[in-house]
Design an enzyme around this catalytic site. Sequence first.
Site, PDB file in Angstrom:
ATOM      1  N   CYS A   2       0.820  -1.213   0.000  1.00 38.13           N
ATOM      2  CA  CYS A   2       0.000   0.000   0.000  1.00 38.13           C
ATOM      3  C   CYS A   2       0.851   1.259   0.000  1.00 38.13           C
ATOM      4  O   CYS A   2       1.901   1.328   0.624  1.00 38.13           O
ATOM      5  CB  CYS A   2      -0.902   0.019   1.225  1.00 38.13           C
ATOM      6  SG  CYS A   2      -1.973  -1.406   1.301  1.00 38.13           S
ATOM      7  N   ARG A  27       6.158   0.290  -5.222  1.00 35.76           N
ATOM      8  CA  ARG A  27       5.884  -0.512  -4.030  1.00 35.76           C
ATOM      9  C   ARG A  27       5.057  -1.748  -4.376  1.00 35.76           C
ATOM     10  O   ARG A  27       4.984  -2.681  -3.581  1.00 35.76           O
ATOM     11  CB  ARG A  27       5.107   0.335  -3.013  1.00 35.76           C
ATOM     12  CG  ARG A  27       5.885   1.534  -2.523  1.00 35.76           C
ATOM     13  CD  ARG A  27       4.993   2.498  -1.795  1.00 35.76           C
ATOM     14  NE  ARG A  27       4.609   2.029  -0.483  1.00 35.76           N
ATOM     15  CZ  ARG A  27       5.220   2.368   0.640  1.00 35.76           C
ATOM     16  NH1 ARG A  27       6.244   3.175   0.611  1.00 35.76           N
ATOM     17  NH2 ARG A  27       4.808   1.920   1.794  1.00 35.76           N
ATOM     18  N   ASN A 102      -2.793   2.039   5.349  1.00 36.16           N
ATOM     19  CA  ASN A 102      -1.698   1.108   5.094  1.00 36.16           C
ATOM     20  C   ASN A 102      -1.433   0.385   6.404  1.00 36.16           C
ATOM     21  O   ASN A 102      -1.275   1.026   7.430  1.00 36.16           O
ATOM     22  CB  ASN A 102      -0.462   1.902   4.646  1.00 36.16           C
ATOM     23  CG  ASN A 102       0.732   1.012   4.390  1.00 36.16           C
ATOM     24  OD1 ASN A 102       0.601  -0.209   4.307  1.00 36.16           O
ATOM     25  ND2 ASN A 102       1.889   1.612   4.267  1.00 36.16           N
ATOM     26  N   GLY A 103      -1.408  -0.945   6.378  1.00 37.52           N
ATOM     27  CA  GLY A 103      -1.200  -1.713   7.607  1.00 37.52           C
ATOM     28  C   GLY A 103      -2.302  -2.743   7.762  1.00 37.52           C
ATOM     29  O   GLY A 103      -3.017  -3.049   6.812  1.00 37.52           O
ATOM     30  N   GLU A 491      19.201  -7.349   8.407  1.00 38.64           N
ATOM     31  CA  GLU A 491      20.012  -6.161   8.151  1.00 38.64           C
ATOM     32  C   GLU A 491      19.203  -5.014   7.557  1.00 38.64           C
ATOM     33  O   GLU A 491      19.519  -3.864   7.825  1.00 38.64           O
ATOM     34  CB  GLU A 491      21.263  -6.477   7.316  1.00 38.64           C
ATOM     35  CG  GLU A 491      21.042  -6.926   5.895  1.00 38.64           C
ATOM     36  CD  GLU A 491      22.352  -7.303   5.187  1.00 38.64           C
ATOM     37  OE1 GLU A 491      23.437  -6.876   5.614  1.00 38.64           O
ATOM     38  OE2 GLU A 491      22.281  -8.030   4.189  1.00 38.64           O
ATOM     39  N   HIS A 507      17.150 -28.965  20.321  1.00 38.34           N
ATOM     40  CA  HIS A 507      18.225 -28.704  21.284  1.00 38.34           C
ATOM     41  C   HIS A 507      18.179 -27.269  21.787  1.00 38.34           C
ATOM     42  O   HIS A 507      19.192 -26.761  22.279  1.00 38.34           O
ATOM     43  CB  HIS A 507      19.578 -29.030  20.646  1.00 38.34           C
ATOM     44  CG  HIS A 507      19.687 -30.457  20.229  1.00 38.34           C
ATOM     45  ND1 HIS A 507      19.778 -31.488  21.136  1.00 38.34           N
ATOM     46  CD2 HIS A 507      19.639 -31.033  18.998  1.00 38.34           C
ATOM     47  CE1 HIS A 507      19.824 -32.638  20.480  1.00 38.34           C
ATOM     48  NE2 HIS A 507      19.730 -32.392  19.187  1.00 38.34           N
ATOM     49  N   LYS A 607      28.911  -0.827   3.157  1.00 37.50           N
ATOM     50  CA  LYS A 607      29.029  -1.743   2.021  1.00 37.50           C
ATOM     51  C   LYS A 607      30.381  -2.458   2.047  1.00 37.50           C
ATOM     52  O   LYS A 607      30.472  -3.629   1.707  1.00 37.50           O
ATOM     53  CB  LYS A 607      28.868  -0.925   0.735  1.00 37.50           C
ATOM     54  CG  LYS A 607      28.893  -1.742  -0.532  1.00 37.50           C
ATOM     55  CD  LYS A 607      27.590  -2.476  -0.723  1.00 37.50           C
ATOM     56  CE  LYS A 607      27.636  -3.428  -1.893  1.00 37.50           C
ATOM     57  NZ  LYS A 607      26.749  -4.582  -1.632  1.00 37.50           N
TER      58      LYS A 607
HETATM   59  C1  G6P Z   1      29.384  -5.999   4.516  1.00 40.16           C
HETATM   60  C2  G6P Z   1      28.301  -5.954   3.459  1.00 40.16           C
HETATM   61  C3  G6P Z   1      27.834  -7.370   3.119  1.00 40.16           C
HETATM   62  C4  G6P Z   1      29.018  -8.219   2.693  1.00 40.16           C
HETATM   63  C5  G6P Z   1      30.136  -8.186   3.737  1.00 40.16           C
HETATM   64  C6  G6P Z   1      31.400  -8.782   3.184  1.00 40.16           C
HETATM   65  O1  G6P Z   1      28.869  -6.475   5.714  1.00 40.16           O
HETATM   66  O2  G6P Z   1      27.217  -5.221   3.925  1.00 40.16           O
HETATM   67  O3  G6P Z   1      26.890  -7.305   2.068  1.00 40.16           O
HETATM   68  O4  G6P Z   1      28.590  -9.534   2.488  1.00 40.16           O
HETATM   69  O5  G6P Z   1      30.441  -6.837   4.082  1.00 40.16           O
HETATM   70  O6  G6P Z   1      31.854  -7.934   2.167  1.00 40.16           O
HETATM   71  P1  G6P Z   1      32.705  -8.393   0.944  1.00 40.16           P
HETATM   72  O7  G6P Z   1      32.884  -7.142   0.112  1.00 40.16           O
HETATM   73  O8  G6P Z   1      33.997  -8.889   1.500  1.00 40.16           O
HETATM   74  O9  G6P Z   1      31.961  -9.446   0.225  1.00 40.16           O
END
Ligand code: G6P
Length: 612
Positions: A2, A27, A102-103, A491, A507, A607
């Site tokens: 939505c 969306r 929305n929800g 994440e 376990h 990243k």
């Molecule tokens: C970060 C990124 C992940 C990635 C990890 C390892 O945590 O957010 O997406 O898998 O690094 O990075 P690399 O560049 O070594 O694959």
Amino acid sequence: MCGIVGFAGTTEAAPILLDGLERLEYRGYDSAGVAVLSEERGLQMKKSKGRLKVLRELTDDGRSMTGHVGIGHTRWATHGEPNDVNSHPHLSQNGLVAVVHNGIIENYLEIKEYLIAKGICFRSETDTEVVAQLLEYYYSNSGDIMSAVYKMLDRIEGAYALGILCVDYPDRFIAARKDAPLLLGYGKDCSFIASDVTAILKHTREVSYMADGEVAVVSSAGIRVFDAMGREIEKERHTVDWDVSAAEKGGYAHFMYKEILEQPEAVRKTMHPRLKDGRVVLDDLKMTAEQIRGFRRLFIVACGSSYHVGVVGKYNLEHLLRVPVEVVLASEFRYADPLVDENCLVIVISQSGETLDSMMALRLAKKLGARVLSIVNVVGSSIARESDDVLYTWAGPEIAVATTKAYSTQMVLLNMLGLYMAELRGTVAPEDYAAVVGGLEALPAQMERVLENTGTIQYLASRYFNHNSVFFIGRNLDYALGLEGSLKLKEISYIHSEAYASGELKHGTISLIEPGTLVIALGTYTPLFDKAMSNVIEVKARGADIVALTTESRRADMEKTAGNVLTVPDAHRLLQPSLGIVPLQLFAYFVALQRGCDIDKPRNLAKSVTVE
Ligand code: G6P
């Protein structure tokens, strides 16, 4: 999913609403509607199943509706099928109020029964209609719209972003929010609400983000905001420094979504030059056949999602090569005094080629005498430069922090490496080799098929986006798949999520399963399908909500137990995770979208992790 947009200004509302809705199209939606208010013509509403194009035609691009105040909505069906009647806005019985939502209103059935007993007739099957009906009921009794809104909000349970028109107030509309994204936009002689900023960026960059429990009264003169107790509050304003073209880049709102869709092509590009006449050809390797035959042990070392590719690799490479394969987190490997020597091949996997722990693990492996082969996406990166051999993934630049296409290309390439080495070592039968190659060749088109059918995934995401805790369970390759599916979800959506090997349920984890716990049960690894089913039965008996993922050929069996079943095409069993990951990436994406998260840049994450 939505999308909401609302406008109050000094110009016609409908064309602005339609434009805003168009910007929320990414969306996903199955129907759309708008309602506008004017003193002369009162409340006018148009809604329809299907694309916005239909709504444009119905309203002559908005020109058939007059009024300077209005609300619009794109709907992803949760309660009630996608049709004209179930589309938003929803009108109350006497037409005094119209609502977009929305929800999910969790206690809607109980409220519906209460109102039906009072003689109120419902038109739709939606949970949203109770908001409109309940509000009119309270308003008719009190004559005070604000107190009626607060009373209605007190009575409903669940998640909502709401836009509300009332015929008696043609110069304004009301907004409210709890656990679903909604922002306020401040324009020149006009004000907005929207599910996300892309809908209104053309008109303003000045916004406030509504918090849970807040109620806003929106008019051309400005926006007044009240807390849950009805006290007026000042909202902090933020300037969005996005330009319109960046927000519209490639027609997608998020790089992550764009990159998910790019996977078939990225996989094709990574595989294509290395598959010749039914053989895997790795011309880019300097390693000799003799060296390949000589390794007594393999290590796969990586971080994050690249490590999860390594977990898949452990299963597959041990199967293909009949040699021990250890998969180790780079941050652990470098301090673990690993049993590495010149008889070992250490495979380092890294999208960026710059992850510090992976880099340090590489150096340690070399120091201990091992040969190092890296699988890297960025040409010329540090890890690529320092490795003895490099296999590049051809995923192209990956911008979203949460990896998708790099993960998929790494996995394909690692499987190809396994096949290549297995042939040289004589550990794979020709027919098995041919079957895996055939499976690889089929993958891109199969991924495309998964990407063509995202409706059920979006539906499930909108149903479960409010859960606080999710478990992914699976065995063997499904366990490896669950690790990545769980990471994707946590994440970007910030939902607590864990992956478990199903055999470990008894376990410990099963003590955490209680009525309503969401369990993503993975049953794509068909050799262990029956065992996966047993685990589904176990968690179901404890009241878990189950979303199961299996292959098309096992759908019917899975449906006997699990209510929500997603499927992917049947692939070669070693390659099944390449397909299984796609719905899990999409599920994480749509959940995060629904929760209003910063998908491409999740909090605290980077990243490329270049510090320890
Ligand atoms: C970060 C990124 C992940 C990635 C990890 C390892 O945590 O957010 O997406 O898998 O690094 O990075 P690399 O560049 O070594 O694959």
